[in-house]
Write a protein that holds these residues in place. Structure first.
Motif, PDB file in Angstrom:
ATOM      1  N   UNK A 241       3.730   0.686   2.715  1.00 28.83           N
ATOM      2  CA  UNK A 241       3.449  -0.309   3.745  1.00 28.83           C
ATOM      3  C   UNK A 241       3.304  -1.674   3.084  1.00 28.83           C
ATOM      4  N   UNK A 242       4.059  -2.638   3.580  1.00 25.28           N
ATOM      5  CA  UNK A 242       3.947  -4.003   3.076  1.00 25.28           C
ATOM      6  C   UNK A 242       4.205  -4.959   4.228  1.00 25.28           C
TER       7      UNK A 242
ATOM      8  N   UNK B 277       7.766  -2.710  -7.205  1.00 29.66           N
ATOM      9  CA  UNK B 277       6.458  -3.343  -7.141  1.00 29.66           C
ATOM     10  C   UNK B 277       5.350  -2.317  -7.321  1.00 29.66           C
ATOM     11  N   UNK B 278       4.155  -2.792  -7.677  1.00 28.72           N
ATOM     12  CA  UNK B 278       2.988  -1.933  -7.746  1.00 28.72           C
ATOM     13  C   UNK B 278       2.325  -1.878  -6.376  1.00 28.72           C
ATOM     14  N   UNK B 279       2.049  -0.676  -5.896  1.00 28.04           N
ATOM     15  CA  UNK B 279       1.409  -0.470  -4.608  1.00 28.04           C
ATOM     16  C   UNK B 279      -0.024   0.016  -4.824  1.00 28.04           C
ATOM     17  N   UNK B 280      -0.924  -0.408  -3.953  1.00 29.34           N
ATOM     18  CA  UNK B 280      -2.312   0.040  -4.036  1.00 29.34           C
ATOM     19  C   UNK B 280      -2.442   1.356  -3.274  1.00 29.34           C
ATOM     20  N   UNK B 281      -3.034   2.386  -3.897  1.00 31.75           N
ATOM     21  CA  UNK B 281      -3.108   3.685  -3.225  1.00 31.75           C
ATOM     22  C   UNK B 281      -4.258   3.758  -2.222  1.00 31.75           C
ATOM     23  N   UNK B 282      -3.994   4.402  -1.101  1.00 30.04           N
ATOM     24  CA  UNK B 282      -5.005   4.711  -0.094  1.00 30.04           C
ATOM     25  C   UNK B 282      -4.868   6.183   0.254  1.00 30.04           C
TER      26      UNK B 282
ATOM     27  N   UNK C  15       0.836  -1.205   0.000  1.00 34.83           N
ATOM     28  CA  UNK C  15       0.000   0.000   0.000  1.00 34.83           C
ATOM     29  C   UNK C  15       0.865   1.247   0.000  1.00 34.83           C
ATOM     30  N   UNK C  16       0.469   2.234  -0.802  1.00 34.63           N
ATOM     31  CA  UNK C  16       1.081   3.555  -0.737  1.00 34.63           C
ATOM     32  C   UNK C  16       0.029   4.511  -0.195  1.00 34.63           C
ATOM     33  N   UNK C  17       0.386   5.227   0.861  1.00 30.10           N
ATOM     34  CA  UNK C  17      -0.524   6.175   1.481  1.00 30.10           C
ATOM     35  C   UNK C  17      -0.298   7.559   0.885  1.00 30.10           C
TER      36      UNK C  17
END
Length: 204
Positions: free
Chosen positions: A40-41, A109-114, A10-12
């Motif tokens: 965050x991983x 890596x690809x991070x999911x945005x929040x 996750x990327x915040x």
């Protein structure tokens, strides 16, 4: 399945909105800023730091209504934005592209945005409405937001009602000014969020 495999990187993204009223549509988002707060991983949280990527736009208003008190908070010139502000379609398309770029993590890596906000409900209300209305999509999905006040309440073990920055330990608060410039404030709350993520909790 291991915890590492279950964890979604996750990327915040800290976002701050300046608007001229309480709700989008009848009122307008006049500017917004965003800054990467951290990644965050399965290995934990890593703050992005003050030099992290940022985004800022001032927008053309979408309605004639405005609340003078809300407008005074940002200090933005609404009349000037009517002619010189970025069209919402262009601003939200550019923001979606920027979010896609920051989803490429520092490790490849690809991070999911929040989206992170303080408090998140107001900023999320405007941001999500503008994304869906003018870009037709949200890179955060329909619920990818995290409220910093809620995070503090959970970490500190205190009731949500009455929480404000003055009630938080001084060690958590950034030494950055709260200017009501959307990018400045997005960076300030990015640092507050990172401090909370690294906090060991209240001393007993």
């Amino acid at each position: 399945m291991s915890a590492a495999r279950r964890t979604t990187p996750t990327v915040y993204v800290s976002v701050d909105v300046e608007a001229d009223g309480p709700i989008p549509g009848p009122y307008s988002m006049l500017s917004f800023g965003a800054a990467v707060a951290g990644h965050h991983d399965a290995d934990g949280f890593r703050r992005a730091g003050r030099q992290a990527a940022g985004f800022y736009r001032e927008l053309r208003p979408v309605s004639e209504r405005f609340d003078p008190q809300a407008l005074a908070v940002s200090g933005l010139d609404r009349a000037a934005l009517l002619t010189g502000g970025t069209p919402p379609e262009a601003a939200m398309a550019a923001f979606c592209s920027w979010v896609e770029q920051v989803c490429a993590g520092p490790d490849g890596r690809r991070y999911r945005p929040v989206m992170v906000g303080y408090p998140a409900p107001y900023d999320w209300l405007f941001l999500y409405w503008y994304l869906m209305e003018f870009a037709g999509r949200s890179p955060f999905g329909h619920s990818g937001c995290l409220d910093v006040k809620t995070l503090y309440a959970a970490r500190a073990g205190v009731p949500f009602a009455g929480i404000g920055k003055r009630s938080m330990p001084a060690s958590l608060l950034p030494d950055l000014p709260h200017t009501h410039h959307a990018l400045d404030d997005a960076r300030e709350q990015a640092e507050l969020f990172a401090n909370l993520m690294e906090w060991d909790g209240p001393e007993h």
